[in-house]
Design a protein around this motif. Sequence first.
Motif, mmCIF file in Angstrom:
data_model
loop_
_atom_site.group_PDB
_atom_site.id
_atom_site.type_symbol
_atom_site.label_atom_id
_atom_site.label_comp_id
_atom_site.label_asym_id
_atom_site.label_seq_id
_atom_site.Cartn_x
_atom_site.Cartn_y
_atom_site.Cartn_z
ATOM 1 N N HIS A 55 1.129 -1.126 -0.124
ATOM 2 C CA HIS A 55 -0.233 -0.113 0.104
ATOM 3 C C HIS A 55 0.821 1.555 -0.088
ATOM 4 C CE1 HIS A 55 -2.875 2.852 1.517
ATOM 5 N NE2 HIS A 55 -2.350 3.353 2.015
ATOM 6 N N GLY A 56 1.629 1.307 0.719
ATOM 7 C CA GLY A 56 2.792 2.428 0.992
ATOM 8 C C GLY A 56 3.615 2.815 -0.306
ATOM 9 N N TRP A 57 4.455 0.914 -1.185
ATOM 10 C CA TRP A 57 4.693 1.449 -2.172
ATOM 11 C C TRP A 57 3.739 1.727 -3.318
ATOM 12 C CZ3 TRP A 57 9.979 0.049 -3.311
ATOM 13 C CH2 TRP A 57 9.630 -0.335 -4.813
ATOM 14 N N THR A 58 2.543 1.983 -3.744
ATOM 15 C CA THR A 58 1.583 2.285 -4.696
ATOM 16 C C THR A 58 1.898 3.335 -4.588
ATOM 17 O OG1 THR A 58 -0.139 1.518 -3.725
ATOM 18 C CG2 THR A 58 0.857 -0.092 -5.052
ATOM 19 N N ASN A 59 1.466 4.093 -2.899
ATOM 20 C CA ASN A 59 1.446 5.544 -2.786
ATOM 21 C C ASN A 59 1.890 6.147 -2.836
ATOM 22 O OD1 ASN A 59 -1.607 5.450 -2.750
ATOM 23 N ND2 ASN A 59 -1.285 4.672 -0.414
ATOM 24 N N ARG A 60 3.922 6.031 -2.531
ATOM 25 C CA ARG A 60 5.008 6.506 -2.973
ATOM 26 C C ARG A 60 5.588 6.784 -1.542
ATOM 27 N NH1 ARG A 60 6.456 4.597 -7.894
ATOM 28 N NH2 ARG A 60 5.139 4.884 -9.810
ATOM 29 N N SER A 61 4.701 5.941 -0.397
ATOM 30 C CA SER A 61 5.047 7.212 0.554
ATOM 31 C C SER A 61 6.109 6.017 1.532
ATOM 32 C CB SER A 61 3.508 7.033 1.601
ATOM 33 O OG SER A 61 3.764 7.341 3.240
#
Length: 53
Positions: A24-30
């Motif tokens: 989830h963090g990877w897809t939101n670039r966070s």
Amino acid sequence: MTPTDGIAYASLIGFLLGTVVALHGWTNRSAAPVITGLLLAVPAGVLSLVLLP
């Protein structure tokens, strides 16, 4: 089911949860969710690999 099996399956669930958080963090670039997810997934995954037959 022995207590070791319970720990192994709980670790497997932790691994899956950590993987979902990291992705989830990877897809939101966070970076924060990626780091948090990896900090949860890696030890839980290693523990489940060691304890599961």
